[in-house]
Write an enzyme that holds these catalytic residues in place. Sequence first.
Site, mmCIF file in Angstrom:
data_model
loop_
_atom_site.group_PDB
_atom_site.id
_atom_site.type_symbol
_atom_site.label_atom_id
_atom_site.label_comp_id
_atom_site.label_asym_id
_atom_site.label_seq_id
_atom_site.Cartn_x
_atom_site.Cartn_y
_atom_site.Cartn_z
ATOM 1 N N HIS A 1 -2.056 -2.895 9.699
ATOM 2 C CA HIS A 1 -1.439 -1.540 9.748
ATOM 3 C C HIS A 1 -0.853 -1.296 11.166
ATOM 4 O O HIS A 1 -1.598 -1.972 11.967
ATOM 5 C CB HIS A 1 -2.290 -0.460 9.482
ATOM 6 C CG HIS A 1 -1.909 0.848 9.166
ATOM 7 N ND1 HIS A 1 -1.527 1.596 10.129
ATOM 8 C CD2 HIS A 1 -1.493 1.392 7.676
ATOM 9 C CE1 HIS A 1 -0.897 2.855 9.631
ATOM 10 N NE2 HIS A 1 -0.987 2.562 8.425
ATOM 11 N N ASP B 1 -3.535 0.379 0.686
ATOM 12 C CA ASP B 1 -2.829 0.046 -0.453
ATOM 13 C C ASP B 1 -3.865 -1.165 -1.166
ATOM 14 O O ASP B 1 -3.508 -1.653 -2.095
ATOM 15 C CB ASP B 1 -1.691 -0.409 -0.044
ATOM 16 C CG ASP B 1 -0.592 0.700 0.357
ATOM 17 O OD1 ASP B 1 -0.099 0.561 1.280
ATOM 18 O OD2 ASP B 1 -0.548 1.377 -0.535
HETATM 19 C C1 SDX Z 1 1.477 1.720 4.523
HETATM 20 O O1 SDX Z 1 2.386 3.678 8.888
HETATM 21 C C2 SDX Z 1 1.841 3.921 7.807
HETATM 22 O O2 SDX Z 1 1.262 5.208 7.999
HETATM 23 C C3 SDX Z 1 2.112 3.442 6.649
HETATM 24 C C4 SDX Z 1 0.987 4.158 5.415
HETATM 25 C C5 SDX Z 1 1.188 5.339 5.035
HETATM 26 O O3 SDX Z 1 0.140 5.905 4.495
HETATM 27 O O4 SDX Z 1 2.253 5.797 5.153
HETATM 28 O O5 SDX Z 1 -0.361 3.894 5.993
HETATM 29 C C6 SDX Z 1 1.172 3.140 4.234
HETATM 30 O O6 SDX Z 1 2.343 1.259 4.763
HETATM 31 C C7 SDX Z 1 0.091 0.860 4.835
HETATM 32 C C8 SDX Z 1 0.596 -0.590 5.251
HETATM 33 C C9 SDX Z 1 0.914 -1.361 3.711
HETATM 34 N N1 SDX Z 1 1.609 -2.654 4.196
HETATM 35 C C10 SDX Z 1 0.940 -3.743 3.736
HETATM 36 O O7 SDX Z 1 -0.113 -3.880 3.187
HETATM 37 C C11 SDX Z 1 1.792 -4.945 3.855
HETATM 38 C C12 SDX Z 1 0.980 -6.227 4.384
HETATM 39 N N2 SDX Z 1 0.712 -5.548 5.973
HETATM 40 C C13 SDX Z 1 1.821 -6.309 6.510
HETATM 41 O O8 SDX Z 1 3.059 -6.313 6.230
HETATM 42 C C14 SDX Z 1 1.504 -5.605 8.298
HETATM 43 O O9 SDX Z 1 0.239 -5.656 8.470
HETATM 44 C C15 SDX Z 1 2.198 -4.208 8.439
HETATM 45 C C16 SDX Z 1 3.689 -4.253 8.101
HETATM 46 C C17 SDX Z 1 1.707 -3.014 7.721
HETATM 47 C C18 SDX Z 1 2.164 -3.974 10.058
HETATM 48 O O10 SDX Z 1 2.847 -5.177 10.508
HETATM 49 P P1 SDX Z 1 2.858 -5.155 11.948
HETATM 50 O O11 SDX Z 1 3.248 -4.175 12.788
HETATM 51 O O12 SDX Z 1 3.384 -6.618 12.402
HETATM 52 O O13 SDX Z 1 1.273 -5.136 12.353
HETATM 53 P P2 SDX Z 1 0.796 -5.823 13.453
HETATM 54 O O14 SDX Z 1 1.699 -5.709 14.660
HETATM 55 O O15 SDX Z 1 -0.593 -5.130 13.892
HETATM 56 O O16 SDX Z 1 0.390 -7.306 13.255
HETATM 57 C C19 SDX Z 1 -0.495 -8.058 14.283
HETATM 58 C C20 SDX Z 1 -0.413 -9.716 13.957
HETATM 59 C C21 SDX Z 1 1.200 -10.222 13.756
HETATM 60 O O17 SDX Z 1 0.794 -11.533 14.145
HETATM 61 P P3 SDX Z 1 1.628 -11.947 15.730
HETATM 62 O O18 SDX Z 1 2.763 -11.321 15.744
HETATM 63 O O19 SDX Z 1 0.674 -11.226 16.621
HETATM 64 O O20 SDX Z 1 1.254 -13.490 15.607
HETATM 65 O O21 SDX Z 1 -1.131 -9.672 12.675
HETATM 66 C C22 SDX Z 1 0.000 -10.067 11.657
HETATM 67 C C23 SDX Z 1 1.217 -10.228 12.285
HETATM 68 O O22 SDX Z 1 2.167 -10.952 11.993
HETATM 69 N N3 SDX Z 1 -0.333 -9.540 10.498
HETATM 70 C C24 SDX Z 1 -0.663 -10.259 9.371
HETATM 71 C C25 SDX Z 1 -0.769 -9.070 8.540
HETATM 72 N N4 SDX Z 1 -0.293 -8.020 9.072
HETATM 73 C C26 SDX Z 1 -0.079 -8.432 10.260
HETATM 74 N N5 SDX Z 1 -0.960 -11.429 9.031
HETATM 75 C C27 SDX Z 1 -1.417 -11.587 7.871
HETATM 76 N N6 SDX Z 1 -1.448 -10.687 6.892
HETATM 77 C C28 SDX Z 1 -1.332 -9.396 7.172
HETATM 78 N N7 SDX Z 1 -1.315 -8.408 6.010
#
Ligand code: SDX
Length: 392
Positions: free
Chosen positions: A270, A327
Amino acid sequence: ETGKFTYDPGFTSTASCDSALTYIDGDEGVLLHRGYPIGQLAEHSSFMEVSYLLLNGELPSSDELSQFSRTITRHTMLHEQLMTFYRGFRRDAHPMAVMCGVVGALSAFYHDSTDISDPVQRMIASHRLIAKMPTIAAMAYKYSVGQPFIYPDNSLSYTGNFLRMTFGVPAEPYVVNPVVERALDRIFILHADHEQNASTSTVRLAGSSGANPFACIAAGIACLWGPAHGGANEAALNMLREIGTPDRIPHYIARAKDKNDPFRLMGFGHRVYKNYDPRATVMQQTVREVFASLNVTDPLFETALQLEEIALNDPYFVEKKLFPNVDFYSGIILSAIGFPTAMFTALFALARTVGWVAQWNEMISDPGQKIGRPRQLYTGPAQRDYLPVDKR
Ligand code: SDX
């Protein structure tokens, strides 16, 4: 003195707006709606009561809640002409495509609540959107399965009405299962609002130009559809189905950690929560309650629990602070209730509509509100002179 929370200065400097609706502490996994913890609202409140709270700032008295529920109920019908609008879609259209189209079209039917300078019209438009989203979503489902539309039955609760419009058929009486009704109502509470997430920010930005509320909510629906946002509940269940049995979890954990692999654990991570999403806690608990009460099981729930257990103990996920989000478990319950995965994000949009309209009202009613205008860091070429084509 006003209960304001002191933000870290760095955070304030990046804040896009002031808002009194929802407070999130991502490090502590705290989510408050007008000061009330999401866990208490999910356990003790109803979606109608939380909707009143988000729109008006206080929990309603019994009379206020009855009046609000009656007001919302009065708007559940859809203009008959909009029924023909559905018939222009292919039967296999994604429900979110239908929701975008139909909600955007509402401004062509409800002109008397598009003057955003009038607070009365703003609230009528808000009530209409909250009331009609269940009807619109249920009709999108009915159209996709080739069944007749079911009109609202306003003797039912908000959530019971939606269940009947979705799963009822004219040929047989439909009895709302109270366990399912309570679980779905709680799921709506968990999705009602979430500060300045991507779709809410879309609604605010669209609204800041003076666009009518129906068009703004259609913009929010479009943004929510993305798999990184509201589309994650559909993607998370599809991922669990692809993983199948717990013995295949290590392979997918390895893929999620591989930077060369675009695979992400859907329902994990998140932008704000760097701790357990408090909504995921309630969602997991609700799965257990619904399964126990309906005496059903789903092997995917066991797979999800083991996936969570493995990920939460994996150094990569611990270091990246990746936890289950809202989710991760929602699809398991929605599937058990009988919704196809394509409807999951439509349900998210249904529930989030109250947050979108409450945030939109909060912004529009601010007399100092101006059109949003994000800026950029320019990375293109420095100024240069035009060259005629024969000189290039
Ligand atoms: C919702 O904003 C909100 O409030 C949204 C929401 C709402 O109620 O409106 O809460 C609803 O959208 C929840 C999120 C749903 N999406 C998913 O579950 C999709 C899977 N999650 C990822 O796509 C991701 O976690 C995001 C998009 C949610 C966040 O992505 P970010 O901003 O890149 O997360 P981050 O910066 O904390 O990531 C840190 C690291 C990154 O790697 P590095 O660049 O540091 O090497 O963790 C990695 C990311 O690539 N990472 C993941 C991951 N999520 C982040 N790696 C593997 N699996 C994942 N799910």
